[in-house]
Write a protein that holds these residues in place. Structure first.
Motif, PDB file in Angstrom:
ATOM      1  N   PRO A 147     -21.338  11.523  75.061  1.00  0.00           N
ATOM      2  CA  PRO A 147     -21.162  12.016  73.626  1.00  0.00           C
ATOM      3  C   PRO A 147     -19.746  11.702  73.060  1.00  0.00           C
ATOM      4  O   PRO A 147     -18.559  11.185  73.899  1.00  0.00           O
ATOM      5  CB  PRO A 147     -20.931  13.303  74.149  1.00  0.00           C
ATOM      6  CG  PRO A 147     -21.750  13.519  75.201  1.00  0.00           C
ATOM      7  CD  PRO A 147     -21.869  12.063  75.805  1.00  0.00           C
ATOM      8  N   TYR A 148     -19.296  12.132  71.682  1.00  0.00           N
ATOM      9  CA  TYR A 148     -18.075  11.611  70.784  1.00  0.00           C
ATOM     10  C   TYR A 148     -17.009  11.893  71.906  1.00  0.00           C
ATOM     11  O   TYR A 148     -17.061  13.162  71.857  1.00  0.00           O
ATOM     12  CB  TYR A 148     -17.585  12.058  69.670  1.00  0.00           C
ATOM     13  CG  TYR A 148     -16.453  11.689  68.672  1.00  0.00           C
ATOM     14  CD1 TYR A 148     -16.022   9.761  68.672  1.00  0.00           C
ATOM     15  CD2 TYR A 148     -15.680  12.753  68.664  1.00  0.00           C
ATOM     16  CE1 TYR A 148     -15.073   9.971  67.866  1.00  0.00           C
ATOM     17  CE2 TYR A 148     -14.543  12.691  68.129  1.00  0.00           C
ATOM     18  CZ  TYR A 148     -14.569  11.125  67.968  1.00  0.00           C
ATOM     19  OH  TYR A 148     -13.535  11.101  67.107  1.00  0.00           O
ATOM     20  N   ARG A 149     -15.987  11.513  72.143  1.00  0.00           N
ATOM     21  CA  ARG A 149     -14.410  11.835  72.414  1.00  0.00           C
ATOM     22  C   ARG A 149     -13.571  11.627  71.378  1.00  0.00           C
ATOM     23  O   ARG A 149     -13.828  10.100  71.069  1.00  0.00           O
ATOM     24  CB  ARG A 149     -14.261  11.504  73.726  1.00  0.00           C
ATOM     25  CG  ARG A 149     -14.826  11.930  74.619  1.00  0.00           C
ATOM     26  CD  ARG A 149     -15.058  13.018  75.162  1.00  0.00           C
ATOM     27  NE  ARG A 149     -13.920  13.999  75.665  1.00  0.00           N
ATOM     28  CZ  ARG A 149     -14.473  13.227  77.120  1.00  0.00           C
ATOM     29  NH1 ARG A 149     -14.759  13.936  77.901  1.00  0.00           N
ATOM     30  NH2 ARG A 149     -12.268  14.273  77.458  1.00  0.00           N
ATOM     31  N   LEU A 150     -12.314  12.200  71.403  1.00  0.00           N
ATOM     32  CA  LEU A 150     -11.001  12.001  70.133  1.00  0.00           C
ATOM     33  C   LEU A 150     -10.539  10.413  70.929  1.00  0.00           C
ATOM     34  O   LEU A 150     -10.806  10.324  71.658  1.00  0.00           O
ATOM     35  CB  LEU A 150     -10.534  12.806  70.932  1.00  0.00           C
ATOM     36  CG  LEU A 150      -9.071  12.736  69.568  1.00  0.00           C
ATOM     37  CD1 LEU A 150      -9.288  12.812  68.589  1.00  0.00           C
ATOM     38  CD2 LEU A 150      -8.216  13.778  70.302  1.00  0.00           C
ATOM     39  N   SER A 151     -10.582   9.553  69.841  1.00  0.00           N
ATOM     40  CA  SER A 151      -9.900   8.492  69.959  1.00  0.00           C
ATOM     41  C   SER A 151      -8.986   7.560  68.388  1.00  0.00           C
ATOM     42  O   SER A 151      -9.511   8.513  68.087  1.00  0.00           O
ATOM     43  CB  SER A 151     -10.947   7.207  70.517  1.00  0.00           C
ATOM     44  OG  SER A 151     -12.576   7.805  71.189  1.00  0.00           O
ATOM     45  N   ALA A 152      -8.509   6.400  69.203  1.00  0.00           N
ATOM     46  CA  ALA A 152      -7.945   5.859  68.624  1.00  0.00           C
ATOM     47  C   ALA A 152      -8.338   4.220  68.383  1.00  0.00           C
ATOM     48  O   ALA A 152      -8.287   3.902  69.747  1.00  0.00           O
ATOM     49  CB  ALA A 152      -6.607   6.312  68.985  1.00  0.00           C
ATOM     50  N   ALA A 153      -8.073   3.553  67.950  1.00  0.00           N
ATOM     51  CA  ALA A 153      -8.710   2.398  67.355  1.00  0.00           C
ATOM     52  C   ALA A 153      -7.730   1.181  66.813  1.00  0.00           C
ATOM     53  O   ALA A 153      -6.614   1.619  66.110  1.00  0.00           O
ATOM     54  CB  ALA A 153      -9.652   2.134  66.605  1.00  0.00           C
TER      55      ALA A 153
END
Length: 412
Positions: free
Chosen positions: A163-169
């Motif tokens: 499942p998608y989790r809040l992230s930063a790239a």
């Protein structure tokens, strides 16, 4: 430059930067946060209450530096270019119990810490990754945030099958990994030519080497005929002996001709009597004696058009048959060789030789043409062999004119 553990060293330094940000200071969580580097689908959220994961999800070549020499080589040396890499990371917070506000706080602390590191310092790299020499890299290692579009996010997390989790790239570039091939380090140059004078400067842009510019048939004609003279014009053509080489695309061996006259800008040769029509290439070999030794220099090649000659008695008169056709038979020299096409240019019409119409090769000096719907009247004619026309214009007089003998008269 950097060794092969440079990627590991950069990741370890980023982990330390994030760990300091989320576990120190007044905004840190009381129980501590575990900072890890794992694939997102392998993060165990049921063991630790608070985690921040740093995941290297893509590496790519920094194309602008792909062929650059290493920065630490000396002038005159050469070495295999280093491997320039750009690393793409993902920061993802994990919080038990679905506490999104805590996840937002973690992401904010980690993102701020990375944002403040616009460039990883040599000290940070050395202290966090002493196992690698990445800290000695001359080029700086910079950090740039990378926005992820909706499609990128979907593709990335679909690949994780989690499942998608809040992230930063963000992106880290450029990491220069040394090649293991040793550099070439030639010995110094002691002398630069005779008397150590170095290179010679010229005051003009003209080439000092012999060079052909054009092959010019006699009388300014567009093509030369076998047995006629051709001027090969150029620069720096003075030589003790000059020999021209003529090459035809359908002949296995070139023709070598000794010049009948040669000056600094012209070498005159005579086209062989048996030279087939077509587009030849011509070059010149110039031989001079230097210190008792013959030195030969060969020029570039220039195109030379050799035209066929109609040897039949001209002009001729032919009558149309009941279908309005006329049959014209011509003799030509030199003969047509296999692989060449032959056309009769009657007025403004190009008539293929009869064997071409039947799909057979045209060879020899006897050619036959069938002209359908032949118009009554007098027409100038040319013979075209391998794309080169027989000479129709008489340029022996001050004013060019058509050769009156090169005509065919069609009667009804």
């Amino acid at each position: 430059m950097s060794d092969a553990r440079a990627i590991e060293g950069v990741t370890q330094t980023l982990l330390q930067v994030i760990d300091d940000a989320v576990n120190t200071g007044p905004q840190a969580f009381p129980g501590g946060v575990k900072v890890i580097a794992q694939p997102p689908h392998e993060v165990q959220t049921d063991i630790e209450a608070l985690q921040v994961n740093l995941f290297l999800y893509r590496t790519e070549i920094a194309a602008a530096l792909r062929n650059e020499d290493p920065l630490d080589i000396a002038p005159g040396e050469s070495a295999q270019p280093p491997l320039p890499l750009a690393l793409h990371y993902l920061i993802t917070p994990y919080v038990q119990g679905g506490k999104d506000l805590d996840a937002h706080r973690l992401l904010g602390l980690a993102s701020r810490a990375v944002h403040e590191q616009s460039q990883l310092s040599h000290t940070q790299l050395h202290d966090s990754a002493a196992f690698s020499n990445v800290s000695t890299q001359l080029d700086g290692i910079r950090i740039t945030w990378q926005p992820l579009a909706e499609n990128d996010i979907y593709s990335l997390w679909s690949a994780f099958q989690t499942p998608y989790r809040l992230s930063a790239a963000f992106e880290v570039r450029v990491i220069l990994i040394d090649s293991r091939r040793p550099p070439r380090t030639p010995v110094p140059v002691i002398r630069r030519g005779d008397n150590d004078e170095g290179p010679t400067a010229r005051a003009d842009t003209a080439s000092p080497f012999p060079e052909l510019e054009a092959a010019v048939p006699m009388l300014g004609q567009t093509a030369a005929r076998p047995g006629e003279s051709v001027d090969l014009r150029g620069i720096n053509l003075s030589a003790h002996t000059a020999a021209a080489t003529l090459t035809h695309p359908l002949l296995p061996d070139p023709e070598t001709l000794t010049s009948t006259a040669a000056t600094a800008d012209t070498v005159t040769v005579e086209v062989p009597a048996a030279a087939p029509a077509g587009l030849w290439s011509a070059s010149v070999a110039l031989t001079n004696t230097v210190d008792g030794q013959d030195i030969t220099t060969v020029t570039n090649a220039v195109p030379l058009a050799v035209a066929p000659r109609i040897t039949s008695a001209m002009p001729i008169t032919v009558a149309r048959n009941a279908q309005g056709e006329v049959d014209i038979t011509l003799a030509c020299a030199p003969p047509v060789i296999a692989g060449q096409q032959a056309f009769l240019i009657l007025g403004g019409r190009a008539i293929p030789e009869d064997r071409m119409i039947a799909g057979n090769p045209v060879t020899g000096g006897a050619l036959s043409f069938t002209v359908p719907d032949a118009p009554v009247g007098k027409h100038v004619v040319r013979l075209r062999v391998a794309g080169i026309d027989s000479l129709l214009v008489d340029r022996s007089q001050p004013t060019p004119r058509f050769d009156d003998t090169q005509t065919v008269t069609v009667t009804s």
